[in-house]
Structure formats: C-alpha cells, structure tokens
Design a protein around this motif. Structure first.
Motif, PDB file in Angstrom:
ATOM      1  N   PRO A 188       0.841  -1.211   0.000  1.00 30.62           N
ATOM      2  CA  PRO A 188       0.000   0.000   0.000  1.00 30.62           C
ATOM      3  C   PRO A 188       0.870   1.252   0.000  1.00 30.62           C
ATOM      4  O   PRO A 188       1.979   1.260   0.543  1.00 30.62           O
ATOM      5  CB  PRO A 188      -0.792  -0.135   1.307  1.00 30.62           C
ATOM      6  N   TRP A 189       0.318   2.332  -0.596  1.00 27.70           N
ATOM      7  CA  TRP A 189       1.098   3.557  -0.721  1.00 27.70           C
ATOM      8  C   TRP A 189       1.537   4.100   0.626  1.00 27.70           C
ATOM      9  O   TRP A 189       2.638   4.606   0.779  1.00 27.70           O
ATOM     10  CB  TRP A 189       0.289   4.607  -1.483  1.00 27.70           C
ATOM     11  N   GLU A 190       0.681   3.985   1.619  1.00 31.84           N
ATOM     12  CA  GLU A 190       1.051   4.470   2.941  1.00 31.84           C
ATOM     13  C   GLU A 190       2.258   3.708   3.483  1.00 31.84           C
ATOM     14  O   GLU A 190       3.168   4.311   4.081  1.00 31.84           O
ATOM     15  CB  GLU A 190      -0.129   4.335   3.898  1.00 31.84           C
ATOM     16  N   ASP A 191       2.270   2.383   3.263  1.00 31.19           N
ATOM     17  CA  ASP A 191       3.413   1.582   3.714  1.00 31.19           C
ATOM     18  C   ASP A 191       4.673   1.931   2.927  1.00 31.19           C
ATOM     19  O   ASP A 191       5.781   1.954   3.481  1.00 31.19           O
ATOM     20  CB  ASP A 191       3.110   0.088   3.570  1.00 31.19           C
ATOM     21  N   ILE A 249       5.390   4.885   1.574  1.00 34.11           N
ATOM     22  CA  ILE A 249       5.883   6.179   2.067  1.00 34.11           C
ATOM     23  C   ILE A 249       6.588   5.996   3.406  1.00 34.11           C
ATOM     24  O   ILE A 249       7.640   6.602   3.664  1.00 34.11           O
ATOM     25  CB  ILE A 249       4.720   7.180   2.174  1.00 34.11           C
ATOM     26  N   LEU A 250       6.034   5.147   4.255  1.00 32.45           N
ATOM     27  CA  LEU A 250       6.665   4.843   5.541  1.00 32.45           C
ATOM     28  C   LEU A 250       8.057   4.263   5.331  1.00 32.45           C
ATOM     29  O   LEU A 250       9.035   4.667   5.983  1.00 32.45           O
ATOM     30  CB  LEU A 250       5.782   3.867   6.324  1.00 32.45           C
TER      31      LEU A 250
END
Length: 364
Positions: free
Chosen positions: A14-17, A19-20
């Motif tokens: 996922p994009w959030e992961d 970016i993290l």
C-alpha cells in the motif's frame, strides 16, 4: 527463508506503507553516513544475530509462545530491521559508502592521519552530524531501497528469483556514487592488467589523480589499492574461503539458520574497525557456504553438505577477490567486493537450480 530477504515487494505494498518505508530509508541512509559504512554494517551483524537467535529459539519452543506465531518475531528482527530500512546493507551501508565518496571530493581535509588510500574509500569514518554528508547518505539509502524493491518486484512478476537484490543494490549504488561524484567507474590500472596487484607490492605511487590533474591532497597515493592488503593473494583467499564456508555450512546444518554465520562474520568486523590487524572479511564466504549446505544437505547428507559448503565458500571468496581487482583497486571509492561476490554467486545458484543441476536455490 526467501521472505526474510524479499519482505513485502513494492507492487504489493500500500502507498502508505511505501511512504513509511521511503522515509525510514532516508533516515537509515543518513544513519549509515553518521556512523560510517563499516560501523553501520557491524550493526547489521548484531541485529541479524539477534533475529536468527530468536528464530532458533522459536523453532525450539514451537507453539509454546501462545499468540505469537513461530518465526514472526525473528522474521521481523532479521528482515524488517537487520536486512530492512534501518541497518539493511543496501540502505545504511550504501549510505555510508556514498557519504565517503562525496567527502573524498568535497572535504579531503577531513581525512584522518594514517589513512593511506583515497579518502573516498574510507568506510571506517563516522561523519557525525554534518548536514550535507548526511543528506547524501539519505539519498543513497533511499536509492538502495528502491533498487532492491524493484528487483524483488521483478521476482514476483516473473515468478523466478534472479539474485540477491540486497547485495546487487549495495554495489549498484556504489557505482552510481562514483559516476555522480566524478570518479572513474573502473579506473586505469598501473600494472599489466586490472588483475595485477604488483604495483601495490612495489609501493608504486599514483602518477595522477583519478581522471585528471594531481591535487596536492592526492599526491603520494598508491598506484594500486587492494581492498584488503592482508587478504588479496589467491592462495590465502582460497584457504579462508574453505574455512569460512565450512563454518557457515556447519552452522546451518546444526541450527537451520542460513544467516547466522553471516551475522557472526559481520560482527567480527568490529575488531577490524577497531584497528586489529589482519582480521579477515568473511560474510560473503560464510553466507555462500551456508547456501552450499542448503543445496546439498537434503540429498547428499551432512558430510557431503559440509564439504560442498567449503567449496562454495572458497568460490565466493575468490569471486570477492576477482571483483576487488576489477572494480575496487583502481578508482577512488569503495565498491563492495563481498556484495558483488554474493550477487554473482546467487545468480549462478539460481541458474543451476533452474536447469536442474542442483535441487534448490538456497535462500532464494
């Protein structure tokens, strides 16, 4: 074991992961520059040692851990931290290597007394809190993460492993750093060929600096700078390869851990970093030795697997020496021979497994 190295490929993340992971990789690369490339890699050894120790413990106690699934904790320590965005060699070590390459051009006055090579090769040097150097480390830490993730994504798409992309990323980012900071990609040999180490043995000085005039700070450099002055003769490399390969294979046979020998080898570099002379560098040897045991143990038994581990270790040691002569000795920055040896060895292992010569591809 491949999931420990692969982690979660970028195409399934996922994009959030992502970016993290990207933000952490920036910090991890800066961390490698702050500590220095070699100290950062020694931390890799400690963390992987912890993770593999937990894995052995978890296999021993099985379901007694209750709600914790066996291997979950160990995979997190080894894969997410040891080989991940905090101390992963493709991030922290790569960031430190790029920082040294940058400082070798930008801050030659920082070179410590007693360093005989180009300052760009000094992977022992900790750069502390200098913002621009840490920024270089951060950028190359991010780059190392992206190269590794893209390589692993290709594995997922194709369904076939190609090589160890962490190792590939370590030397790929080092070559990129050479290009970015104005060093020759390979360099010009002073002897009869790229493989000739005799100018070093004769202590011949460098006739000119890398690619141009001789700045005052570069005068007196050795014409040929072997990666390890105490570990470059073919006979000695072969012997330590056999020894380290057998030890890595034995550790796997007894514990089931492919990476524990690698971790012990990485930790041993603490003594090299502290100035103990002639400590051998063996993490590429013990890792590939363990792979030899993985390949041969199921079908040939423990003794044959142990002997195969010695042969695999010797081959990896010789690959490290070959690549250091080709790509390290004649330019002004560090390009990691163990990483090149691991990537080449694992590529060959994958090919041999695909054509049926060997039964598996080790940890890939």
């Amino acid at each position: 074991m491949y999931d420990v190295i692969l982690q979660v490929p970028i195409i399934d993340m996922p994009w959030e992961d992502f970016i993290l992971l990207a933000i952490t990789a920036l910090a991890g690369g800066a961390f490698g520059a702050a500590l220095g490339a070699l100290p950062a890699f020694i931390f890799t050894g400690f963390v992987v040692f912890l993770g593999e120790g937990l894995a052995i413990l978890e296999r021993s106690v099985g379901g007694a851990l209750g709600a914790v699934n066996p291997t979950d904790v160990a995979t997190g320590v080894t894969g997410v931290i040891g080989f991940g965005a905090i101390t992963g060699p493709h991030i922290a070590f790569a960031g430190g290597v790029a920082a040294s390459a940058y400082a070798g051009k930008k801050y030659p006055e920082m070179e410590p007394d007693g360093w005989d090579y180009h300052f760009g090769k000094n992977i022992l040097y900790a750069f502390g809190t200098k913002p621009d150097i840490l920024a270089v480390g951060a950028i190359f830490g991010l780059l190392g993460m992206l190269i590794t993730q893209l390589g692993n994504a290709l594995v997922v798409v194709s369904g076939t492993a190609a090589t160890d992309f962490i190792a590939f990323s370590v030397f790929a980012t080092a070559f990129i750093a050479r290009a970015v900071f104005g060093y020759p990609i390979v360099g010009r040999p002073s002897g009869s060929s790229l493989l000739d180490m005799s100018p070093f043995e004769r202590e011949e000085p460098r006739a000119q600096a890398d690619g141009g005039e001789v700045p005052t700070e570069h005068k007196g450099r050795l014409a040929t700078e072997p990666w390890l002055p105490h570990q470059y003769k073919w006979s000695g490399v072969t012997v330590i390869g056999l020894v380290g390969g057998i030890l890595g294979g034995y550790i796997y046979i007894q514990t089931g851990s492919i990476f524990l020998g690698y971790a012990i080898s990485a930790i041993s570099l603490l003594f090299l970093n502290l100035g103990v002379e002639k400590i051998p560098v063996t993490h590429h040897i013990t890792l590939i030795g363990a792979v030899g045991a993985v390949v041969f143990l199921p079908e040939a038994g423990a003794v044959a697997a142990l002997l195969a581990a010695g042969v695999f270790g010797a081959v990896s040691g010789l690959l490290g020496e070959l690549t250091q002569r080709l790509f390290y000795s004649h330019s002004g920055t560090h390009v990691d021979p163990p990483a090149m040896a691991i990537a080449i060895a694992m590529f060959v292992v994958v090919v041999l497994s695909l054509v049926g010569v060997i039964p598996n591809a080790g940890y890939l």
